[in-house]
Design a protein around this motif. Sequence first.
Motif, PDB file in Angstrom:
ATOM      1  N   PRO A 152      23.265  -4.113 -17.348  1.00  0.00           N
ATOM      2  CA  PRO A 152      24.848  -4.260 -17.971  1.00  0.00           C
ATOM      3  C   PRO A 152      25.475  -3.650 -17.983  1.00  0.00           C
ATOM      4  CG  PRO A 152      23.303  -6.957 -18.278  1.00  0.00           C
ATOM      5  CD  PRO A 152      22.390  -5.254 -18.394  1.00  0.00           C
ATOM      6  N   VAL A 153      26.794  -3.047 -17.451  1.00  0.00           N
ATOM      7  CA  VAL A 153      27.350  -1.771 -18.654  1.00  0.00           C
ATOM      8  C   VAL A 153      28.369  -2.709 -18.359  1.00  0.00           C
ATOM      9  CG1 VAL A 153      25.655  -0.183 -17.709  1.00  0.00           C
ATOM     10  CG2 VAL A 153      27.766  -0.486 -16.044  1.00  0.00           C
ATOM     11  N   LEU A 168      32.739  -7.376 -17.781  1.00  0.00           N
ATOM     12  CA  LEU A 168      30.834  -6.529 -17.795  1.00  0.00           C
ATOM     13  C   LEU A 168      29.685  -7.148 -15.994  1.00  0.00           C
ATOM     14  CD1 LEU A 168      28.334  -6.271 -19.910  1.00  0.00           C
ATOM     15  CD2 LEU A 168      28.221  -8.565 -19.698  1.00  0.00           C
ATOM     16  N   VAL A 169      29.016  -6.002 -16.540  1.00  0.00           N
ATOM     17  CA  VAL A 169      27.882  -5.842 -14.664  1.00  0.00           C
ATOM     18  C   VAL A 169      27.731  -5.829 -14.800  1.00  0.00           C
ATOM     19  CG1 VAL A 169      29.155  -4.702 -12.003  1.00  0.00           C
ATOM     20  CG2 VAL A 169      30.762  -4.668 -13.829  1.00  0.00           C
ATOM     21  N   THR A 204      27.865   3.649 -19.723  1.00  0.00           N
ATOM     22  CA  THR A 204      26.516   4.049 -18.897  1.00  0.00           C
ATOM     23  C   THR A 204      26.754   5.595 -18.834  1.00  0.00           C
ATOM     24  OG1 THR A 204      24.613   3.965 -17.859  1.00  0.00           O
ATOM     25  CG2 THR A 204      26.698   3.463 -16.359  1.00  0.00           C
ATOM     26  N   ASN A 205      25.837   6.335 -19.051  1.00  0.00           N
ATOM     27  CA  ASN A 205      25.602   8.020 -18.270  1.00  0.00           C
ATOM     28  C   ASN A 205      25.110   7.502 -17.520  1.00  0.00           C
ATOM     29  OD1 ASN A 205      26.631   8.388 -20.699  1.00  0.00           O
ATOM     30  ND2 ASN A 205      24.851   9.711 -22.059  1.00  0.00           N
ATOM     31  N   ASP A 206      24.674   6.634 -16.563  1.00  0.00           N
ATOM     32  CA  ASP A 206      23.869   6.635 -15.512  1.00  0.00           C
ATOM     33  C   ASP A 206      24.883   6.661 -14.193  1.00  0.00           C
ATOM     34  OD1 ASP A 206      21.045   6.485 -15.977  1.00  0.00           O
ATOM     35  OD2 ASP A 206      21.569   3.825 -16.563  1.00  0.00           O
ATOM     36  N   GLU A 207      24.343   7.730 -13.428  1.00  0.00           N
ATOM     37  CA  GLU A 207      25.005   8.255 -12.153  1.00  0.00           C
ATOM     38  C   GLU A 207      25.046   6.437 -11.001  1.00  0.00           C
ATOM     39  OE1 GLU A 207      27.869  10.211  -9.303  1.00  0.00           O
ATOM     40  OE2 GLU A 207      27.165  10.701 -11.103  1.00  0.00           O
ATOM     41  N   LEU A 208      26.475   6.753 -10.965  1.00  0.00           N
ATOM     42  CA  LEU A 208      26.318   4.663 -10.585  1.00  0.00           C
ATOM     43  C   LEU A 208      27.072   5.452  -9.174  1.00  0.00           C
ATOM     44  CD1 LEU A 208      28.105   2.414 -13.308  1.00  0.00           C
ATOM     45  CD2 LEU A 208      25.492   2.929 -12.241  1.00  0.00           C
TER      46      LEU A 208
END
Length: 366
Positions: A152-153, A168-169, A204-208
């Motif tokens: 969740p981010v 919050l997703v 988040t540092n993740d690529e979405l």
Amino acid sequence: MLFEFSILLGFLVPRGDSKGIYFVEERNGKTYTQPLTGQATDKIGEQIRELFNIDINPNGPAVKANNYVSTYMKRLYKQLENYEHGENHNEEEVNAWLSADRIVSHMAQEVSHRLDDGSYSIRFAKEHVPAKEGQSIVRAQLRIHIQGIVSPVFFYIEDTNLPGDTVLVSSDDPTVVTDVTTMVDRWSHLQLSTLPIVTARASTNDELKIEAFLVIALKDEDAGPPKKRSRRSASTTPISAPPMRQKVKRSESAYFEKPNENERCQRKGLYVDFDILGWKQWVIAPEGFSAFYCSGDCSAPFSKEMNATSHAIVQSTLHRVRPNSTTPAKCAPSSLGSYKILFVDQNKQVQIKRYRDMVVDECGCH
């Protein structure tokens, strides 16, 4: 946020081949249909095309809109149908959608990769900004579908000037819905020299992977509030439903083709299947148009079902006494309702378009 549910409309299921144009009549609890052919079909089809005036090219190639947009707009269309046919609601947002003459969806022209500061830029085309002339913006939503969420981010939308934009997703519910009415209305007042941009940030540092689209409800400034369908009218044959075809005896069919001269004023129907107009690949819902009309005799004695006005009673009496000095009362609509079409336009944008005073709910003597 518009409360979403999955109640399906109780559409009638057509029997046999329901394509074409039909006269429809209810008698003795049964539905009788009579198909039109030849020049009559061509003429009515031409009038219906001109009447709806939607931005499609029946002779063009098949179009396919974004799946997320189509899914949401179909659900919204069904919700509005349910609300207009008696489903209770007390939400301000629902009233905004119901009051709109057009609900237009616009896919973002470009969504950037994750930038160095962790944000994503969502760009829309300048032509997606509604013109202020002749219409007003009653509601606008930004809907973002996110893929690639591991945990969740928090997702934050900038430049809406509204509280509560941090959402919050999670992978279970990867959609962010934000009210951007103020922002889109501000865009419409500006002379934009560049593309309108919305900035989104995720914790988040993740690529979405992000897909975003606007849903904008517009109302014609010269239009009044839509007329509400009465519960009695709503319980009759659904506007969107193709007529049920039934075999009838020859005597009954002959009666249908040549109505009884003493038949009382009542509502009858003319069903036009959109497929016969070449609209199957453009119009998502409904399958056709039920063009109800009023027909029948308006002479004394008047029954309650004839919905006769006091003027009609006087007019009928005068006509019986002095038939050459006045015309008889006329069978005409006494209550009109709106009609909606869900379609994909030539720019692959999904729209819901409302036509006011389009459908006869009740007939009466006037």
